[in-house]
Design an enzyme around this catalytic site. Structure first.
Site, short mmCIF file in Angstrom:
data_model
loop_
_atom_site.label_atom_id
_atom_site.label_comp_id
_atom_site.label_asym_id
_atom_site.label_seq_id
_atom_site.Cartn_x
_atom_site.Cartn_y
_atom_site.Cartn_z
N ASP A 1 34.71 46.42 47.49
CA ASP A 1 35.90 45.52 47.39
C ASP A 1 37.01 46.03 48.41
O ASP A 1 37.87 47.04 48.21
CB ASP A 1 36.46 45.55 45.87
CG ASP A 1 37.51 44.20 45.78
OD1 ASP A 1 37.43 43.35 44.88
OD2 ASP A 1 38.71 44.36 46.70
N GLU B 1 33.60 42.22 49.76
CA GLU B 1 34.55 41.45 49.25
C GLU B 1 36.00 41.52 49.98
O GLU B 1 36.37 42.56 49.96
CB GLU B 1 34.61 41.81 47.54
CG GLU B 1 35.80 40.86 47.14
CD GLU B 1 35.31 40.76 45.51
OE1 GLU B 1 34.54 41.15 44.88
OE2 GLU B 1 36.59 40.96 44.73
N GLU C 1 39.77 35.43 45.47
CA GLU C 1 40.67 35.90 44.14
C GLU C 1 42.11 35.51 44.30
O GLU C 1 42.66 35.31 43.43
CB GLU C 1 40.36 37.26 43.65
CG GLU C 1 40.80 38.36 44.45
CD GLU C 1 40.73 39.66 44.14
OE1 GLU C 1 39.44 40.04 44.07
OE2 GLU C 1 41.77 40.52 43.63
N ASP D 1 40.29 33.27 40.66
CA ASP D 1 40.85 33.91 39.42
C ASP D 1 41.41 32.70 38.63
O ASP D 1 42.34 32.04 39.16
CB ASP D 1 41.72 34.98 39.72
CG ASP D 1 42.33 35.71 38.48
OD1 ASP D 1 42.29 37.00 38.45
OD2 ASP D 1 42.74 34.87 37.47
N HIS E 1 36.77 35.88 39.71
CA HIS E 1 37.58 37.23 39.76
C HIS E 1 37.77 37.94 38.21
O HIS E 1 38.19 36.75 37.44
CB HIS E 1 38.65 37.32 40.37
CG HIS E 1 39.54 38.54 40.02
ND1 HIS E 1 40.68 38.37 39.34
CD2 HIS E 1 39.32 39.86 40.72
CE1 HIS E 1 41.11 39.79 39.39
NE2 HIS E 1 40.41 40.65 40.12
N GLU F 1 32.31 39.27 36.49
CA GLU F 1 32.91 40.39 36.76
C GLU F 1 33.60 41.05 35.58
O GLU F 1 34.09 40.18 34.80
CB GLU F 1 33.89 40.31 37.95
CG GLU F 1 34.65 41.63 37.97
CD GLU F 1 35.72 41.59 39.22
OE1 GLU F 1 36.28 40.62 39.47
OE2 GLU F 1 36.23 42.78 39.60
C1 LIG Z 1 39.40 46.70 42.72
C2 LIG Z 1 40.25 46.02 43.59
O1 LIG Z 1 41.04 46.96 44.39
C3 LIG Z 1 41.28 45.12 42.62
O2 LIG Z 1 42.11 46.13 41.90
C4 LIG Z 1 40.41 44.00 41.89
O3 LIG Z 1 41.83 43.74 41.13
C5 LIG Z 1 40.09 43.00 42.21
O4 LIG Z 1 39.98 43.01 43.80
C6 LIG Z 1 38.65 42.73 41.93
O5 LIG Z 1 37.72 42.11 42.44
O6 LIG Z 1 38.43 43.05 40.70
MG MG Z 2 38.24 41.75 44.63
#
Ligand SMILES: C[C@H](O)[C@H](O)[C@@H](O)[C@@H](O)C(=O)O
Ligand code: MG
Length: 392
Positions: free
Chosen positions: A214, A240, A268, A291, A318, A338
């Site tokens: 990510d 991602e 997201e 999201d 997300h 997720e």
């Molecule tokens: C883990 C990532 O840096 C973000 O904190 C998270 O919120 C998001 O990008 C994810 O896909 O879970």
């Molecule tokens: Mg992410």
């Protein structure tokens, strides 16, 4: 059944975890040198909180029907979100029939077009919309997933996001997504660290466990191309949010440059059916990751999902706790979900929006059977202090 109307709208704020899950204490993996667009400024490289990632806090929107039944939902919006909900959006809700989610959504979106369209305003619209669905479920004594057309599978399966994909594998998740820690500002040394870490994790989990990265909007096209190609050698499943959300053109180019089996994903921080239409029609990504607490809520995500389905694209939301679970279990093109590991060492499964929600379900062995409690099936934790900064 007499159509119930909405008697009142109340917007509260809460601090410390909850929907603003980046709002954690020190020594949490989610704020440990994660690569971001701000990492080019050394003062803001070690901690995302240092540049304000948790500045908003949680917004709790509560709707009370004329028979006293209440529904609620949460998002990342804090005090500015409370202002928008109470001083602007409440007028489209109070007195309206609870089931008129489409008309209410259109009025909230249209009335805020002059200052909204995406970001904070869509976060607030999402929370209001989700609170409506929660209230509707409670009035009809049905879980939201039943209102959306019912489950298409018996349980949800999850990949885990966190700093320890090896532990996620042991906990039964189908894959592990790691946060990128070093971006372009840290040069070839930073890229070498990323590749070495990824290769070491691949060594620990074996060849078949999904491993993802990510990048949280932190890269440029050239860096993302070189990093993707390097990690493809170590079985990177998807890369991602490599680029800033508005650079649709570079996403489309990145997808052309990387091998077909290395998926490019994003979404997201995108909002509305129009934003996701742009991602899909420009060929920016292999699947979308809206999201539901930020893209416009359940009413909008159902439209986004149909758009993606018409193009054979998956919608892997997300992680947004129960809000994404109730959506995904009803969609054929959302075969997995997720789960964000909110334990500071990503070593234990804890509720994603902890401590804000009671009865929040969590995956066991990487799987979850959704409870069939009315609405989203969660309650606000009375021990979490709420503040109502604006009245109307
Ligand atoms: C883990 C990532 O840096 C973000 O904190 C998270 O919120 C998001 O990008 C994810 O896909 O879970
Ligand atoms: Mg992410």
């Amino acid at each position: 059944m007499t159509p119930r109307t909405i008697r009142s709208v109340r917007a509260h704020t809460a601090q410390g975890g909850g929907a603003d899950y980046h709002d954690q204490g020190d020594d949490h993996w989610i704020d440990d040198h994660i690569a971001t667009p701000m990492a080019k400024y050394p003062d803001y490289r070690q901690s995302r909180r240092s540049f304000g990632l948790s500045v908003l806090g949680t917004l709790v929107v509560e709707l009370e029907a004329d028979d006293g039944t209440t529904g609620f939902a949460v998002t990342t919006a804090g005090e500015p979100g409370a202002f928008i909900a109470e001083r602007h959006l409440a007028r489209f809700l109070e007195g309206a029939p609870v089931q008129e989610v489409e008309r209410i959504w259109d009025q909230m979106y249209s009335a805020t077009l002059f200052y909204g369209r995406k970001g904070l305003v869509l976060n607030v619209i999402s929370a209001v919309d989700l609170a409506l669905w929660d209230l509707l479920g409670k009035l009809r004594d049905e879980p939201v997933y039943a209102l959306l057309g019912g489950a298409v599978r018996d349980e949800l399966v999850f990949y885990a996001t966190g700093s320890r994909p090896d532990l996620a594998q042991q906990l039964g998740f189908i894959g592990g997504k790691m946060p990128l820690q070093h971006g372009p500002a840290e040069g070839s040394e930073g890229m070498a660290k990323t590749i070495a870490r990824f290769a070491s994790v691949r060594e620990r989990v074996g060849p078949d466990f999904w491993l993802m990265l990510d990048c949280w909007m932190s890269l440029d096209l050239d860096y993302a191309t070189r990093l993707g190609r390097a990690l493809h050698e170590h079985g990177l499943r998807w890369i991602e949010e490599a680029l800033p959300p508005d650079d649709y053109w570079s996403y489309a180019e990145l997808r052309k440059r990387l091998p077909a089996e290395l998926l490019v994903t994003t979404g997201e921080h995108e909002a509305t059916r129009w934003g996701f239409r742009m991602l899909l029609e420009m060929g920016c990504c292999d699947f979308i990751q809206p999201d539901v607490n930020w893209c416009g809520g359940m009413t909008e995500l159902m439209k986004i999902s149909a758009l993606a389905d018409s193009r054979g694209a998956l919608v892997i939301p997300h992680g947004s706790s129960v809000y994404s679970y109730h959506f995904a279990i009803t969609r054929h093109n959302s075969p997995f979900c997720e789960f964000l590991m909110m334990h500071p060492e990503a070593s234990e499964v804890v509720p994603m929006f902890s401590p804000l929600l009671l009865d929040e379900p969590v995956p066991v062995g990487g799987r979850m059977k959704l409870p069939d409690r009315p609405g989203f099936g969660v309650r606000l934790n009375p021990e979490v202090p709420l503040v109502r900064p604006y009245q109307h």
